[in-house]
Scaffold this active site. Structure first.
Site, short mmCIF file in Angstrom:
data_model
loop_
_atom_site.label_atom_id
_atom_site.label_comp_id
_atom_site.label_asym_id
_atom_site.label_seq_id
_atom_site.Cartn_x
_atom_site.Cartn_y
_atom_site.Cartn_z
CB SER A 41 81.99 69.53 62.54
OG SER A 41 82.46 69.18 61.26
CB THR B 234 75.80 66.14 58.97
OG1 THR B 234 76.25 65.77 57.67
CG2 THR B 234 74.32 65.96 59.07
N GLY C 10 84.66 74.18 55.65
CA GLY C 10 83.74 73.04 55.57
C GLY C 10 82.56 73.22 56.49
CG ASP D 151 80.29 59.38 56.27
OD1 ASP D 151 79.65 59.02 55.26
OD2 ASP D 151 80.18 60.51 56.78
P1 ADP Z 1 81.86 66.51 59.21
O1 ADP Z 1 81.74 65.49 60.29
O2 ADP Z 1 81.10 67.75 59.53
O3 ADP Z 1 81.58 65.97 57.85
P2 ADP Z 1 84.68 66.58 58.42
O4 ADP Z 1 85.74 66.12 59.35
O5 ADP Z 1 84.34 65.66 57.30
O6 ADP Z 1 83.38 66.96 59.27
O7 ADP Z 1 85.09 67.98 57.81
C1 ADP Z 1 84.22 68.69 56.95
C2 ADP Z 1 84.99 69.28 55.79
O8 ADP Z 1 86.00 70.18 56.27
C3 ADP Z 1 85.75 68.26 54.94
O9 ADP Z 1 84.94 67.70 53.94
C4 ADP Z 1 86.86 69.13 54.35
O10 ADP Z 1 86.39 69.88 53.25
C5 ADP Z 1 87.17 70.09 55.48
N1 ADP Z 1 88.29 69.56 56.30
C6 ADP Z 1 88.20 68.71 57.36
N2 ADP Z 1 89.40 68.42 57.88
C7 ADP Z 1 90.30 69.09 57.13
C8 ADP Z 1 91.74 69.19 57.14
N3 ADP Z 1 92.48 68.57 58.05
N4 ADP Z 1 92.33 69.97 56.20
C9 ADP Z 1 91.59 70.62 55.28
N5 ADP Z 1 90.25 70.57 55.21
C10 ADP Z 1 89.60 69.82 56.12
MG MG Z 2 82.62 64.68 56.61
#
Ligand code: ADP
Ligand code: MG
Length: 395
Positions: A35, A33, A30, A169
């Site tokens: 991370s 924005t 992933g 969000d």
């Molecule tokens: P951001 O704040 O950058 O949006 P997220 O926490 O939403 O960060 O994580 C970004 C992406 O990473 C998610 O949309 C997902 O695709 C992947 N992701 C995040 N956490 C997990 C998890 N625990 N298991 C699998 N994929 C994850």
């Molecule tokens: Mg996110």
């Protein structure tokens, strides 16, 4: 793995000293924005899961031996490592980790395993949640599956809201759903906040009488009363500019967020969930694609009509006027919008007007409870779980 991803993972391993003693990075999953997220294998998995003699020093000195054993048993083999961009403020990073700690025992909320810091870099470690990309399945999801999807989401939101937290969000990329296992996990508390943070009075908490008084005395109303056209903007506008938290993702923001309500509640998340349901029923993603908040308000107006938007704006002490003639006063029914979006607005082969399936009609009834413009009347997560549309999931 693409070369650029491999290089990025190498850079991460080099810069975060010691990380490869504990984790083996597998892939980048992933890039948001705020991370970058990697899938990794926890190299201590075997030690923790097969050996009951846990090294005492490694565990929290506050947890009892029983807790340590319990914790170690649930240690997953695969984890998601969320590398939070160093440009994020320390307060923001702390906020995310702090809220996740509060929610650690919440069903359908992806729990935080641990977090590390090396210089200015913070990483959060979460269990890896197997899921499929929303774009792969949103066109095919049937109503019975939607019930299950939303039961998972509202179960998460019930805990989050009970803890007095707004996620802020809610959208498909932050709800990791696995259609095969019919299981979903809520992630990303990067924009979440506690209800009541920075609140100052909004007209929506006043009695309707007080609200009317307040609006009648606003600069804009005086401008209109002086015989000016609604389309001309007041020249001597000495209102203090309004500041409210508008964090979130375009297209998923509730009307009160767009209208800068200064007392936003957990119900903003329910609206966003409604946008997901509308997306699934209309098979259009993204459903809304506004460039900014005004555009987003107009998109909502095109569905609910000018009358409803005027009322909703007044609720928050704002005056809403548009001179765009294409918006009708009464708007359109969600049934009609969904029929349009799914190319069923014409007649069928017998010359009859096409209709939604009975189960779709039931979904639309529920959708009206989520996309209710007045946050005080909108359904809560707890009520949603008891609503026949959700309560009968899996029947
Ligand atoms: P951001 O704040 O950058 O949006 P997220 O926490 O939403 O960060 O994580 C970004 C992406 O990473 C998610 O949309 C997902 O695709 C992947 N992701 C995040 N956490 C997990 C998890 N625990 N298991 C699998 N994929 C994850
Ligand atoms: Mg996110």
């Amino acid at each position: 793995i693409e070369e650029s991803v491999a290089e990025d993972m190498q850079r991460f391993e080099d810069s975060f000293v010691g990380i490869n003693k504990r984790f083996r990075l597998i892939n980048r999953i992933g890039e948001g924005t705020f991370s970058t997220v990697y899938k990794a294998e926890d190299l201590e998995y075997n030690r923790y899961n097969n050996n009951w003699d846990i090294d005492e020093k490694e565990d929290s000195k506050w947890s009892s031996p029983a807790t340590k054993r319990r914790n170690s048993r649930h240690r997953p083999k695969y984890v998601a490592i969320k590398k939070i961009y160093v440009t994020s403020s320390p307060i923001r990073i702390f906020n995310e980790l702090d809220l996740l700690r509060d929610l650690r025992n919440s069903e359908n909320v992806c729990p935080l395993i641990t977090a590390f810091r090396h210089n200015d870099q913070v990483i959060a470690v979460l269990p890896y949640c197997q899921h499929r990309d929303f774009r792969e399945y949103f066109r095919d999801m049937k109503v019975p599956e939607m019930r299950i999807y939303f039961r998972n989401l509202f179960t998460a939101l019930r805990s989050v809201h009970r803890a007095g937290i707004l996620h802020r969000d809610i959208k498909p990329t932050n709800f990791l759903y696995n259609p095969e296992h019919a299981r979903g996990m809520l992630v990303d508390f990067g924009l979440a906040e506690r209800e009541g943070t920075d609140w100052h009075q909004c007209a929506c908490t006043l009695s309707s009488e007080d609200r009317r008084y307040k609006i009648q005395h606003s600069v804009y109303a005086a401008h209109l009363n002086a015989g000016n056209q609604p389309s001309s903007y007041p020249k001597n506008d000495n209102r203090s500019s309004r500041r409210a938290n508008r964090a979130g993702t375009r297209g998923f923001r509730a009307p009160e967020v767009l209208l800068k309500c200064t007392q936003q509640t957990t119900s903003i998340d329910m609206w966003s969930a409604g946008v997901i349901l509308l997306t699934l029923l209309s098979r259009r993603f993204p459903f809304f694609h506004s460039a900014d908040d005004i555009d987003a308000l107009l998109e909502i107006t095109s569905i609910f009509g000018r009358k409803k938007m005027r009322e909703t704006s007044l609720l928050h002490g704002q005056v809403f006027e548009t001179n765009i003639p294409s918006y009708s006063d009464q708007g359109h029914s969600l049934e009609k919008i969904i029929l349009w979006a799914t190319s069923r607005s014409g007649k069928d082969e017998n010359g009859e007007k096409q209709q939604l399936l009975p189960e779709e009609k039931e979904a639309v009834e529920f959708l009206y409870r989520l996309m209710e413009c007045d946050p005080a009347k909108r359904i809560t997560a707890d009520e949603a779980l008891r609503h026949p549309f959700i309560a009968r999931a899996g029947d």
